[in-house]
Design a protein around this motif. Sequence first.
Motif, mmCIF file in Angstrom:
data_model
loop_
_atom_site.group_PDB
_atom_site.id
_atom_site.type_symbol
_atom_site.label_atom_id
_atom_site.label_comp_id
_atom_site.label_asym_id
_atom_site.label_seq_id
_atom_site.Cartn_x
_atom_site.Cartn_y
_atom_site.Cartn_z
ATOM 1 N N ALA A 1 0.834 -1.203 0.000
ATOM 2 C CA ALA A 1 0.000 0.000 0.000
ATOM 3 C C ALA A 1 0.865 1.247 0.000
ATOM 4 N N SER A 2 0.392 2.257 -0.667
ATOM 5 C CA SER A 2 1.064 3.552 -0.655
ATOM 6 C C SER A 2 0.004 4.643 -0.721
ATOM 7 N N GLY A 3 0.438 5.865 -0.452
ATOM 8 C CA GLY A 3 -0.507 6.974 -0.476
ATOM 9 C C GLY A 3 -0.855 7.400 0.934
ATOM 10 N N ARG A 4 -2.139 7.471 1.239
ATOM 11 C CA ARG A 4 -2.579 7.901 2.556
ATOM 12 C C ARG A 4 -2.172 6.898 3.627
ATOM 13 N N THR A 5 -2.267 7.313 4.870
ATOM 14 C CA THR A 5 -1.891 6.457 5.993
ATOM 15 C C THR A 5 -2.593 5.114 5.922
ATOM 16 N N PHE A 6 -1.817 4.088 6.014
ATOM 17 C CA PHE A 6 -2.302 2.727 5.817
ATOM 18 C C PHE A 6 -3.017 2.186 7.044
ATOM 19 N N SER A 7 -2.536 2.578 8.208
ATOM 20 C CA SER A 7 -2.934 1.877 9.432
ATOM 21 C C SER A 7 -4.426 1.877 9.754
ATOM 22 N N PRO A 8 -5.172 2.961 9.594
ATOM 23 C CA PRO A 8 -6.551 2.905 10.077
ATOM 24 C C PRO A 8 -7.467 1.990 9.286
ATOM 25 N N TYR A 9 -7.052 1.519 8.133
ATOM 26 C CA TYR A 9 -7.961 0.792 7.262
ATOM 27 C C TYR A 9 -8.070 -0.680 7.639
ATOM 28 N N THR A 10 -9.276 -1.194 7.480
ATOM 29 C CA THR A 10 -9.441 -2.639 7.426
ATOM 30 C C THR A 10 -8.952 -3.081 6.052
ATOM 31 N N MET A 11 -8.160 -4.141 6.016
ATOM 32 C CA MET A 11 -7.640 -4.657 4.762
ATOM 33 C C MET A 11 -8.281 -6.003 4.459
ATOM 34 N N GLY A 12 -8.684 -6.165 3.226
ATOM 35 C CA GLY A 12 -9.362 -7.393 2.842
ATOM 36 C C GLY A 12 -8.789 -8.004 1.582
ATOM 37 N N TRP A 13 -9.071 -9.280 1.423
ATOM 38 C CA TRP A 13 -8.781 -10.001 0.180
ATOM 39 C C TRP A 13 -10.093 -10.532 -0.374
ATOM 40 N N PHE A 14 -10.253 -10.350 -1.666
ATOM 41 C CA PHE A 14 -11.398 -10.881 -2.382
ATOM 42 C C PHE A 14 -10.869 -11.690 -3.558
ATOM 43 N N ARG A 15 -11.750 -12.468 -4.173
ATOM 44 C CA ARG A 15 -11.354 -13.201 -5.366
ATOM 45 C C ARG A 15 -12.521 -13.264 -6.339
ATOM 46 N N GLN A 16 -12.150 -13.379 -7.607
ATOM 47 C CA GLN A 16 -13.159 -13.436 -8.658
ATOM 48 C C GLN A 16 -12.749 -14.460 -9.694
ATOM 49 N N ALA A 17 -13.570 -15.492 -9.823
ATOM 50 C CA ALA A 17 -13.354 -16.519 -10.833
ATOM 51 C C ALA A 17 -14.062 -16.089 -12.119
ATOM 52 N N PRO A 18 -13.645 -16.630 -13.260
ATOM 53 C CA PRO A 18 -14.270 -16.244 -14.533
ATOM 54 C C PRO A 18 -15.775 -16.462 -14.509
ATOM 55 N N GLY A 19 -16.522 -15.443 -14.906
ATOM 56 C CA GLY A 19 -17.961 -15.551 -14.980
ATOM 57 C C GLY A 19 -18.686 -15.482 -13.652
ATOM 58 N N LYS A 20 -17.943 -15.212 -12.578
ATOM 59 C CA LYS A 20 -18.564 -15.163 -11.249
ATOM 60 C C LYS A 20 -18.366 -13.801 -10.607
ATOM 61 N N GLU A 21 -19.114 -13.571 -9.541
ATOM 62 C CA GLU A 21 -18.990 -12.321 -8.808
ATOM 63 C C GLU A 21 -17.716 -12.329 -7.962
ATOM 64 N N ARG A 22 -17.331 -11.145 -7.565
ATOM 65 C CA ARG A 22 -16.190 -11.003 -6.681
ATOM 66 C C ARG A 22 -16.626 -11.371 -5.258
ATOM 67 N N ASP A 23 -15.915 -12.308 -4.647
ATOM 68 C CA ASP A 23 -16.306 -12.836 -3.342
ATOM 69 C C ASP A 23 -15.289 -12.496 -2.260
ATOM 70 N N PHE A 24 -15.799 -12.305 -1.079
ATOM 71 C CA PHE A 24 -14.961 -12.058 0.095
ATOM 72 C C PHE A 24 -14.144 -13.306 0.434
ATOM 73 N N VAL A 25 -12.888 -13.103 0.790
ATOM 74 C CA VAL A 25 -12.016 -14.199 1.217
ATOM 75 C C VAL A 25 -11.613 -14.029 2.685
ATOM 76 N N ALA A 26 -11.038 -12.881 3.001
ATOM 77 C CA ALA A 26 -10.551 -12.655 4.360
ATOM 78 C C ALA A 26 -10.349 -11.165 4.588
ATOM 79 N N ALA A 27 -10.329 -10.766 5.848
ATOM 80 C CA ALA A 27 -10.064 -9.371 6.193
ATOM 81 C C ALA A 27 -9.443 -9.308 7.581
ATOM 82 N N ILE A 28 -8.787 -8.189 7.824
ATOM 83 C CA ILE A 28 -8.109 -8.011 9.099
ATOM 84 C C ILE A 28 -8.225 -6.557 9.517
ATOM 85 N N SER A 29 -8.443 -6.341 10.794
ATOM 86 C CA SER A 29 -8.599 -4.985 11.297
ATOM 87 C C SER A 29 -7.268 -4.242 11.269
ATOM 88 N N TRP A 30 -7.334 -2.950 11.474
ATOM 89 C CA TRP A 30 -6.120 -2.138 11.343
ATOM 90 C C TRP A 30 -5.105 -2.444 12.436
#
Length: 123
Positions: A24-53
């Motif tokens: 990450a770069s730009g604004r302060t990184f720390s306050p954000y919740t960070m998440g991972w999502f994934r998208q398979a062909p022809g499917k919606e983008r789905d939640f995988v995992a997240a972590i608090s700041w």
Amino acid sequence: QVQLVESGGGLVQAGGSLRLSCAASGRTFSPYTMGWFRQAPGKERDFVAAISWRGGSPFYADSVKGRFTISRDNAKNAVYLQMNSLKPEDTAVYYCAAGPPRYIVYVREYDYWGQGTQVTVSS
């Protein structure tokens, strides 16, 4: 603005492991919740995992619990996704995202997105 760049994707056999990174770069990184999502062909983008700041209380989609681990290093402005025991159904483009500091699992709740990194799991 927060810029996010994913790396670490690739081709792996079923049962193998990969570690994704998100810088990450730009604004302060720390306050954000960070998440991972994934998208398979022809499917919606789905939640995988997240972590608090603060790095505590990570949360996962049921499909990856016990196999994937999310972590973050605020000093390095980075978040990681360790993926073990990979399955062919894990094949997708994986996206890193940043959102407000609360429990969030929906695409619409995240404010910033990376370009994605391809993960392909062969059987």
